[in-house]
Design a protein around this motif. Structure first.
Motif, PDB file in Angstrom:
ATOM      1  N   LEU A  77       0.741  -1.280  -0.034  1.00  2.00           N
ATOM      2  CA  LEU A  77      -0.019   0.110  -0.141  1.00  2.00           C
ATOM      3  C   LEU A  77       0.960   1.183   0.132  1.00  2.00           C
ATOM      4  O   LEU A  77       0.321   2.418  -0.159  1.00  2.00           O
ATOM      5  CB  LEU A  77      -1.214  -0.137   1.170  1.00  2.00           C
ATOM      6  CG  LEU A  77      -2.006  -1.053   1.252  1.00  2.00           C
ATOM      7  CD1 LEU A  77      -2.604  -1.223   2.624  1.00  2.00           C
ATOM      8  CD2 LEU A  77      -2.949  -1.101   0.313  1.00  2.00           C
ATOM      9  N   LYS A  93       4.607  -6.511  -6.432  1.00  3.70           N
ATOM     10  CA  LYS A  93       4.375  -5.602  -7.204  1.00  3.70           C
ATOM     11  C   LYS A  93       3.010  -4.986  -6.899  1.00  3.70           C
ATOM     12  O   LYS A  93       1.786  -5.576  -6.921  1.00  3.70           O
ATOM     13  CB  LYS A  93       4.111  -5.992  -8.514  1.00  3.70           C
ATOM     14  CG  LYS A  93       5.566  -6.388  -9.068  1.00  3.70           C
ATOM     15  CD  LYS A  93       5.110  -6.882 -10.785  1.00  3.70           C
ATOM     16  CE  LYS A  93       6.254  -7.583 -11.184  1.00  3.70           C
ATOM     17  NZ  LYS A  93       5.951  -9.161 -10.748  1.00  3.70           N
ATOM     18  N   PRO A  95      -0.128  -4.128  -4.086  1.00  4.76           N
ATOM     19  CA  PRO A  95      -1.049  -4.922  -2.803  1.00  4.76           C
ATOM     20  C   PRO A  95      -1.618  -6.271  -3.665  1.00  4.76           C
ATOM     21  O   PRO A  95      -1.771  -6.222  -4.898  1.00  4.76           O
ATOM     22  CB  PRO A  95      -2.320  -3.952  -2.379  1.00  4.76           C
ATOM     23  CG  PRO A  95      -2.256  -2.989  -3.582  1.00  4.76           C
ATOM     24  CD  PRO A  95      -1.236  -2.847  -4.073  1.00  4.76           C
ATOM     25  N   GLY A  96      -1.833  -7.162  -2.854  1.00  5.10           N
ATOM     26  CA  GLY A  96      -2.586  -8.436  -3.313  1.00  5.10           C
ATOM     27  C   GLY A  96      -3.066  -9.183  -2.262  1.00  5.10           C
ATOM     28  O   GLY A  96      -2.603  -9.105  -1.094  1.00  5.10           O
ATOM     29  N   PRO A  97      -3.793 -10.238  -2.520  1.00  2.00           N
ATOM     30  CA  PRO A  97      -4.658 -10.938  -1.511  1.00  2.00           C
ATOM     31  C   PRO A  97      -3.608 -12.037  -0.946  1.00  2.00           C
ATOM     32  O   PRO A  97      -3.887 -12.879  -0.211  1.00  2.00           O
ATOM     33  CB  PRO A  97      -5.723 -11.623  -2.269  1.00  2.00           C
ATOM     34  CG  PRO A  97      -5.578 -11.266  -3.814  1.00  2.00           C
ATOM     35  CD  PRO A  97      -4.643 -10.466  -3.913  1.00  2.00           C
ATOM     36  N   ARG A  99      -1.089 -11.412   0.665  1.00  2.61           N
ATOM     37  CA  ARG A  99      -0.593 -10.598   1.648  1.00  2.61           C
ATOM     38  C   ARG A  99      -1.988 -10.283   2.496  1.00  2.61           C
ATOM     39  O   ARG A  99      -2.272  -8.967   2.153  1.00  2.61           O
ATOM     40  CB  ARG A  99       0.546  -9.551   1.681  1.00  2.61           C
ATOM     41  CG  ARG A  99       1.613 -10.061   1.489  1.00  2.61           C
ATOM     42  CD  ARG A  99       2.534  -9.284   0.602  1.00  2.61           C
ATOM     43  NE  ARG A  99       2.003  -9.305  -0.837  1.00  2.61           N
ATOM     44  CZ  ARG A  99       2.048  -8.270  -1.615  1.00  2.61           C
ATOM     45  NH1 ARG A  99       2.093  -7.061  -1.250  1.00  2.61           N
ATOM     46  NH2 ARG A  99       1.662  -8.421  -2.554  1.00  2.61           N
ATOM     47  N   VAL A 101      -4.381  -8.413   5.381  1.00  7.30           N
ATOM     48  CA  VAL A 101      -4.011  -7.333   6.364  1.00  7.30           C
ATOM     49  C   VAL A 101      -5.176  -7.298   7.310  1.00  7.30           C
ATOM     50  O   VAL A 101      -6.138  -7.264   7.007  1.00  7.30           O
ATOM     51  CB  VAL A 101      -3.675  -6.008   5.617  1.00  7.30           C
ATOM     52  CG1 VAL A 101      -3.308  -4.828   6.757  1.00  7.30           C
ATOM     53  CG2 VAL A 101      -2.787  -6.039   4.588  1.00  7.30           C
ATOM     54  N   PHE A 103      -6.266  -4.603   9.724  1.00  6.60           N
ATOM     55  CA  PHE A 103      -5.898  -3.145   9.997  1.00  6.60           C
ATOM     56  C   PHE A 103      -6.321  -2.743  11.595  1.00  6.60           C
ATOM     57  O   PHE A 103      -6.840  -3.450  12.172  1.00  6.60           O
ATOM     58  CB  PHE A 103      -6.731  -2.198   9.273  1.00  6.60           C
ATOM     59  CG  PHE A 103      -6.578  -2.370   7.670  1.00  6.60           C
ATOM     60  CD1 PHE A 103      -5.640  -1.720   7.159  1.00  6.60           C
ATOM     61  CD2 PHE A 103      -7.337  -3.184   6.887  1.00  6.60           C
ATOM     62  CE1 PHE A 103      -5.275  -1.955   5.541  1.00  6.60           C
ATOM     63  CE2 PHE A 103      -7.181  -3.533   5.588  1.00  6.60           C
ATOM     64  CZ  PHE A 103      -6.120  -2.647   5.026  1.00  6.60           C
ATOM     65  N   LEU A 120     -16.529 -10.766   0.592  1.00  2.01           N
ATOM     66  CA  LEU A 120     -16.150  -9.887   0.008  1.00  2.01           C
ATOM     67  C   LEU A 120     -14.660 -10.227  -0.708  1.00  2.01           C
ATOM     68  O   LEU A 120     -14.387 -10.202  -1.967  1.00  2.01           O
ATOM     69  CB  LEU A 120     -15.839  -8.345   0.457  1.00  2.01           C
ATOM     70  CG  LEU A 120     -15.542  -7.157  -0.469  1.00  2.01           C
ATOM     71  CD1 LEU A 120     -16.610  -6.893  -1.771  1.00  2.01           C
ATOM     72  CD2 LEU A 120     -15.186  -6.159   0.320  1.00  2.01           C
ATOM     73  N   GLY A 121     -13.890 -10.558   0.073  1.00  2.00           N
ATOM     74  CA  GLY A 121     -12.719 -11.176  -0.177  1.00  2.00           C
ATOM     75  C   GLY A 121     -12.705 -12.627  -0.490  1.00  2.00           C
ATOM     76  O   GLY A 121     -12.019 -12.909  -1.565  1.00  2.00           O
ATOM     77  N   ASN A 123     -15.116 -14.088  -2.407  1.00  4.60           N
ATOM     78  CA  ASN A 123     -15.529 -14.262  -3.755  1.00  4.60           C
ATOM     79  C   ASN A 123     -14.370 -13.655  -4.648  1.00  4.60           C
ATOM     80  O   ASN A 123     -14.305 -14.181  -5.775  1.00  4.60           O
ATOM     81  CB  ASN A 123     -16.572 -13.067  -3.991  1.00  4.60           C
ATOM     82  CG  ASN A 123     -17.770 -13.621  -3.195  1.00  4.60           C
ATOM     83  OD1 ASN A 123     -17.819 -14.757  -3.069  1.00  4.60           O
ATOM     84  ND2 ASN A 123     -18.756 -12.614  -2.967  1.00  4.60           N
ATOM     85  N   ARG A 124     -13.485 -12.978  -4.134  1.00  2.00           N
ATOM     86  CA  ARG A 124     -12.536 -12.329  -4.997  1.00  2.00           C
ATOM     87  C   ARG A 124     -11.388 -13.617  -5.135  1.00  2.00           C
ATOM     88  O   ARG A 124     -10.551 -13.704  -6.284  1.00  2.00           O
ATOM     89  CB  ARG A 124     -11.738 -11.136  -4.406  1.00  2.00           C
ATOM     90  CG  ARG A 124     -10.573 -10.390  -5.220  1.00  2.00           C
ATOM     91  CD  ARG A 124     -11.260  -9.869  -6.321  1.00  2.00           C
ATOM     92  NE  ARG A 124     -10.141  -9.560  -7.396  1.00  2.00           N
ATOM     93  CZ  ARG A 124      -9.662 -10.036  -8.282  1.00  2.00           C
ATOM     94  NH1 ARG A 124     -10.180 -11.337  -8.476  1.00  2.00           N
ATOM     95  NH2 ARG A 124      -8.698  -9.845  -8.886  1.00  2.00           N
ATOM     96  N   ILE A 174      -9.008 -15.505   3.352  1.00  2.00           N
ATOM     97  CA  ILE A 174      -8.847 -15.421   1.727  1.00  2.00           C
ATOM     98  C   ILE A 174      -7.450 -16.377   1.689  1.00  2.00           C
ATOM     99  O   ILE A 174      -6.549 -16.183   0.702  1.00  2.00           O
ATOM    100  CB  ILE A 174      -8.338 -14.052   1.490  1.00  2.00           C
ATOM    101  CG1 ILE A 174      -7.471 -13.279   2.370  1.00  2.00           C
ATOM    102  CG2 ILE A 174      -9.864 -13.240   1.305  1.00  2.00           C
ATOM    103  CD1 ILE A 174      -7.012 -11.981   1.728  1.00  2.00           C
TER     104      ILE A 174
END
Lengths: 275, 368
Positions: A77, A93, A95-97, A99, A101, A103, A120-121, A123-124, A174
């Motif tokens: 980020l 390269k 952000p990506g799922p 890793r 996080v 918060f 949300l996550g 499904n992705r 995820i």
């Protein structure tokens, strides 16, 4: 302890020795510079840290030393000024799922239910799974954090502690390679914090996802970690000291507190912070 | 609640539960019989209304007296004692022909309100009769391919209200369809925001009258060939253009100021751009978008009157203007009736928007 077993073999960085195939997260000569009107402000410099697979590392240091900057750089980020960050040898390269996080604030979408937030996550990350499979995954993790009864509650209807539980479920669901936790319990009261530490470590014991967690709490740092990484105060912050914690897992709070080494570790950390 | 429902039992249940939901949505609480709350919520407002009417009455009375004295003095100066006496007698007798023309009293306004309603009933009856009379003829005309005969009589006050509502909703819809999409697009991009900013800042403060003239210039040319009445088109487009700015600015602001945490979550999950817009950015900016729409609707209603007045478009605005030009004995009180109607409708529109805003908003403490 993994570190002891491999200490004899090759590679040599910053005084710590690892073979590269055990390393999950590799920070090399990391640097972060913020340009200001009065010239560059160097937050981090020459920061080297290798984190092994299935390792739980906590990071401790004074406020404003650049811990969060480092973590958000790992998350992708925050852009890297110099040096590199690699996950399993591949430079990141953005952000990506891979890793996940958690918060400091739960950061749930307040217009969604707990389940929708986790979905949300999911499904992705699992686009090819069927709808009910994805729902099952989300529900499984919500159950794991003790929210069986709150699937369909709006995020705004949940207490701060419950919201952070959803945050934990969302991050684990995820299935990331690395879990990044930015003082996730900093805003909670001490009772809730203890509960959430237990929940976190319980799931973590099952999933063994490499974790990097920032904390201000010395006891939390010792209780959760395989290694506690101490950062020097900024500017130009880097790794000051690393303290391996040799308690067996699974740990209970009681066994940790009663262990004879506990106060030795605690003293070490406090000496560093007060130095 | 159930009084109005006299159908079968199931329907009764359905309607009453629907009403219950509606009532709960509208935040109408069942009255609790606490003397203190009754005093605060019922007695005090009623007292203040009575006080307002009382002050109005006293004020209107004294203005009436000033005007009457002036009339008598003028008659005395111009035509002598006899004329002054007959003027005084005429005023005292309440004869319409010599009443002083000034701020009407509450009672006069109430009478005018009743007159307007009665007038409406007469006109609607007339319309209905006209429709009955021409029904057969119109069918024949349509069959022959001719235009049906329509009622061309004077519109009643209530008809004017509905015409105004129609115009304001058309304008509001136009503002919605222009401002929300543009607001989203420019909210998403800093570059676009910078490049549109001057335009927004320059056109936002432009007066409704100028918008009307601008729209007039364009629509007049565009509708040159068609023989339909362009007044409605001109007025609703002007209303939309005047009122859309609040929505445009609020939407752009809402979209551009989405909580950084949500954006970070979207980034970490690597949501696709469209998913990010529809799952994260739009829902989180809905409260601000609706605040904008609420302002837009109230601005639309406010400028509508001025625009109708100038565009010669039928509606409350032209009603007020015609009454003012008319100068009949009860014109002033009719204007005041229109003023109250405009105010009350504006208030109701705002309440409706607030209710919708609260329904879509995840943040349950929207400003009232």
């Amino acid at each position: 302890m993994v570190i002891d077993q491999i200490k004899t073999k090759e590679a040599h960085h910053n005084g710590i020795v690892y073979p590269s195939d055990k390393v999950m997260l590799d920070l090399r000569d990391l640097k972060k510079v913020y340009p200001t009107p009065k010239g560059d402000y160097v937050v981090l410099e020459h920061l080297n840290l290798q984190i092994l697979k299935e390792e739980f590392v906590t990071i401790i240091g004074h406020s404003g030393c650049g811990k969060t900057t480092m973590l958000s750089m790992i998350a992708g980020l925050n852009p890297i000024s110099a040096g590199k960050i690699a996950v399993l040898g591949n430079p990141i390269k953005g952000p990506g799922p891979d890793r996940g996080v958690i918060f400091q604030s739960p950061s749930l979408m307040p217009w969604m239910t707990a389940l929708q937030n986790v979905l949300l996550g999911v499904n992705r990350v699992f686009p090819h799974a069927s709808k009910s499979q994805r729902k099952d995954i989300a529900k499984y993790y919500l159950q794991k954090v003790g929210l069986e009864g709150a699937f369909h509650k709006k995020a705004t209807e949940l207490s701060q502690g419950m919201q952070q539980r959803v945050g934990i479920a969302r991050a684990f669901a995820i299935k990331p390679k690395v879990l990044l936790l930015d003082e996730p319990f900093g805003m909670l009261d001490s009772l809730t914090r203890g509960e959430l530490q237990d929940i976190l470590i319980e799931i973590w014991n099952k999933e063994k996802i490499t974790a990097v967690m920032i904390t201000h709490d010395v006891d939390e740092a010792i209780f959760l970690a395989d290694r506690v990484v101490m950062m020097t105060s900024g500017p130009r912050a880097k790794i000051g000291d690393v303290l391996p914690i040799d308690f067996k897992r699974p740990r209970t709070r009681k066994s940790v507190l009663e262990h004879e080494d506990y106060y030795k570790y605690r003293k070490h950390l406090i000496d560093f912070l007060e130095h | 609640m159930k009084q109005s429902v006299t159908v079968s039992k199931t329907a009764d249940l359905k309607v009453s539960s629907a009403l219950k939901i509606l009532v709960s949505r509208l935040n109408i609480k069942a009255p609790k019989f606490n003397p203190n709350t009754i005093f605060k919520k019922v007695v005090v407002p009623i007292l203040s209304i009575l006080l307002f009417i009382g002050l109005w009455h006293v004020g209107a009375r004294s203005l009436y007296n000033i005007e009457a004295d002036f009339k008598i003095e003028k008659a005395l100066a111009d035509q002598g004692q006899a004329a002054a006496d007959s003027m005084a007698a005429c005023i005292a007798s309440g004869d319409i022909s010599c009443q002083p023309n000034t701020l009407p009293s509450p009672a006069q306004v109430w009478d005018s309100f009743n007159t307007l309603i009665a007038d409406h009933q007469v006109i609607s009856a007339d319309k209905l009769a006209f429709k009955d009379k021409t029904a057969a003829l119109n069918e024949k005309r349509i069959a022959e391919g001719k235009d049906p005969i329509t009622y061309t009589g004077r519109p009643s006050f209530v008809d004017q209200i509905f015409t105004s509502l129609k115009t304001v909703f058309a304008g509001f819809l136009l503002a919605f369809m222009i401002a929300v999409p543009i607001g989203i697009v420019i909210g998403l991009s800093q570059t676009l925001r910078n490049s549109f900013n001057w335009l927004i800042q320059v056109f936002k403060p432009v007066s409704p009258v100028v918008w009307l003239l601008l729209v007039f210039m364009i629509v007049k040319t565009m509708t040159k060939d068609s023989n339909q009445d362009s007044a409605f088109i001109i007025s609703f487009i002007s209303v939309g253009l005047c009122a859309m700015w609040a929505t445009l600015v609020n939407t752009a602001m809402g979209v551009s100021s989405v909580d950084k945490d949500y954006i970070n979550v979207a980034k970490v999950l690597k949501l696709k751009p469209l998913q990010k817009v529809f799952k994260v950015i739009l829902p989180s900016s809905l409260p601000l978008i609706f605040t904008g729409l609420r302002i837009t609707l109230s601005v639309a209603w406010m400028v509508l009157i001025a625009i109708e007045l100038l565009a010669q478009s039928p509606g409350l605005g032209s009603f007020v203007w015609e009454e003012f030009q008319n100068g009949a004995n009860d014109s002033n009180s009719k204007i005041i009736v229109a003023m109250f109607v405009i105010g009350i409708i504006g208030f109701l529109l705002d309440r409706i928007m607030l209710t919708i805003q609260n329904m879509v908003s995840f943040n349950k403490n929207a400003a009232t």
